[in-house]
Design a protein around this motif. Structure first.
Motif, PDB file in Angstrom:
ATOM      1  N   ASP A   5       0.846  -1.180   0.000  1.00 13.61           N
ATOM      2  CA  ASP A   5       0.000   0.000   0.000  1.00 13.61           C
ATOM      3  C   ASP A   5       0.892   1.244   0.000  1.00 13.61           C
ATOM      4  O   ASP A   5       1.600   1.494   0.977  1.00 13.61           O
ATOM      5  N   PRO A   6       0.872   2.049  -1.077  1.00 18.05           N
ATOM      6  CA  PRO A   6       1.764   3.210  -1.129  1.00 18.05           C
ATOM      7  C   PRO A   6       1.446   4.272  -0.088  1.00 18.05           C
ATOM      8  O   PRO A   6       2.315   5.079   0.258  1.00 18.05           O
ATOM      9  N   GLY A   7       0.237   4.267   0.450  1.00 12.13           N
ATOM     10  CA  GLY A   7      -0.125   5.230   1.490  1.00 12.13           C
ATOM     11  C   GLY A   7       0.397   4.857   2.861  1.00 12.13           C
ATOM     12  O   GLY A   7       0.346   5.679   3.787  1.00 12.13           O
ATOM     13  N   ARG A   8       0.901   3.628   2.991  1.00 10.86           N
ATOM     14  CA  ARG A   8       1.374   3.160   4.302  1.00 10.86           C
ATOM     15  C   ARG A   8       2.791   2.596   4.238  1.00 10.86           C
ATOM     16  O   ARG A   8       3.264   1.993   5.186  1.00 10.86           O
ATOM     17  N   GLY A  48       3.572   7.905  -5.633  1.00  9.54           N
ATOM     18  CA  GLY A  48       3.475   8.880  -4.546  1.00  9.54           C
ATOM     19  C   GLY A  48       3.891   8.371  -3.185  1.00  9.54           C
ATOM     20  O   GLY A  48       3.571   8.995  -2.167  1.00  9.54           O
ATOM     21  N   ALA A  49       4.607   7.242  -3.140  1.00  9.22           N
ATOM     22  CA  ALA A  49       5.079   6.708  -1.856  1.00  9.22           C
ATOM     23  C   ALA A  49       6.417   7.371  -1.504  1.00  9.22           C
ATOM     24  O   ALA A  49       7.240   7.638  -2.383  1.00  9.22           O
ATOM     25  N   PRO A  50       6.656   7.623  -0.225  1.00 12.18           N
ATOM     26  CA  PRO A  50       7.859   8.343   0.173  1.00 12.18           C
ATOM     27  C   PRO A  50       9.142   7.520   0.050  1.00 12.18           C
ATOM     28  O   PRO A  50       9.152   6.310   0.254  1.00 12.18           O
ATOM     29  N   VAL A  51      10.210   8.238  -0.280  1.00 13.60           N
ATOM     30  CA  VAL A  51      11.566   7.695  -0.323  1.00 13.60           C
ATOM     31  C   VAL A  51      12.381   8.497   0.684  1.00 13.60           C
ATOM     32  O   VAL A  51      12.515   9.721   0.551  1.00 13.60           O
ATOM     33  N   VAL A  52      12.892   7.812   1.706  1.00 15.94           N
ATOM     34  CA  VAL A  52      13.644   8.457   2.775  1.00 15.94           C
ATOM     35  C   VAL A  52      15.093   7.988   2.697  1.00 15.94           C
ATOM     36  O   VAL A  52      15.357   6.796   2.576  1.00 15.94           O
ATOM     37  N   HIS A  53      16.016   8.933   2.772  1.00 18.33           N
ATOM     38  CA  HIS A  53      17.444   8.625   2.713  1.00 18.33           C
ATOM     39  C   HIS A  53      18.063   8.856   4.086  1.00 18.33           C
ATOM     40  O   HIS A  53      17.744   9.840   4.758  1.00 18.33           O
ATOM     41  N   LEU A 169       3.940  -1.780  -5.647  1.00 18.47           N
ATOM     42  CA  LEU A 169       2.985  -1.007  -4.859  1.00 18.47           C
ATOM     43  C   LEU A 169       1.713  -0.863  -5.659  1.00 18.47           C
ATOM     44  O   LEU A 169       1.747  -0.767  -6.890  1.00 18.47           O
ATOM     45  N   ASP A 170       0.581  -0.857  -4.944  1.00 16.40           N
ATOM     46  CA  ASP A 170      -0.702  -0.604  -5.608  1.00 16.40           C
ATOM     47  C   ASP A 170      -0.638   0.789  -6.217  1.00 16.40           C
ATOM     48  O   ASP A 170      -0.126   1.718  -5.592  1.00 16.40           O
ATOM     49  N   GLY A 171      -1.181   0.938  -7.423  1.00 16.19           N
ATOM     50  CA  GLY A 171      -1.199   2.248  -8.065  1.00 16.19           C
ATOM     51  C   GLY A 171      -2.204   3.157  -7.398  1.00 16.19           C
ATOM     52  O   GLY A 171      -2.974   2.740  -6.540  1.00 16.19           O
ATOM     53  N   PRO A 172      -2.207   4.429  -7.780  1.00 16.58           N
ATOM     54  CA  PRO A 172      -3.180   5.369  -7.194  1.00 16.58           C
ATOM     55  C   PRO A 172      -4.605   4.936  -7.519  1.00 16.58           C
ATOM     56  O   PRO A 172      -4.865   4.412  -8.593  1.00 16.58           O
TER      57      PRO A 172
END
Length: 173
Positions: A5-8, A48-53, A169-172
């Motif tokens: 789930d891209p929102g989670r 739209g899922a976050p990428v954290v470095h 990931l599931d798309g929007p």
């Protein structure tokens, strides 16, 4: 592996800094880890899922060693960057608060070194209740044995190990 789930879900990339990517690594060179991580980051950004470095800074020194910045073109506008001063990414960094604010309950992890920064970050994440997915081909270590010990023995106890190609990931909606 089911789609995430891209929102989670957040992608967390550990220590992909010039000087670390350039080390002699195994089972794959840093350039391969970087390429796999970039593909995964593109997959996350596309929905739209976050990428954290996460990058490390040595404490109590006047200047960081050359090559201490993240690899150029890895970080995109809007990608958060967390600076750590320990092996893992959670200790005194605000990472947990950042991820909670993003709504992340699942983390996909990659980076260098598998058995150090990635594993230490994963152990803390597990303690904090995150569901974990390990992008096996988006990480490497100083030796193949160290990488395999984490991937084969430790990570399956903490979450799911998968190749980058299996992480979707599931798309929007």
């Amino acid at each position: 592996m089911p789609a995430l789930d891209p929102g989670r879900t957040a992608l967390v990339l550990v220590d992909l800094m010039e000087r670390i990517v350039a080390l002699p690594l195994a089972p794959r060179p840093g350039t391969e880890v970087l390429a796999a991580s970039a593909r995964l980051a593109d997959t996350f950004r596309a929905v739209g899922a976050p990428v954290v470095h996460i990058r490390v800074e040595r404490p109590n020194v006047d200047a960081q060693p050359p090559g201490s910045e993240l690899v150029p073109d890895l970080v995109r506008d809007g990608d958060p960057v967390v600076v750590k001063r320990t092996i893992g990414g959670f200790q005194d960094t605000g990472l947990h608060e950042l991820l909670s604010g993003l709504g992340a309950t699942t983390l996909v992890l990659g980076g260098i070194a598998t058995n150090l920064g990635v594993e230490s970050t994963a152990r803390a994440a597990c303690d904090l209740g995150y569901d974990l997915v390990f992008a096996e081909d988006a990480m490497s270590a100083l030796t193949a044995d160290e990488h395999r010990a984490s991937v084969d023995l430790d990570f399956p106890r903490l979450g799911t190990v998968a190749p980058v190609s299996a992480i979707t990931l599931d798309g929007p909606e």
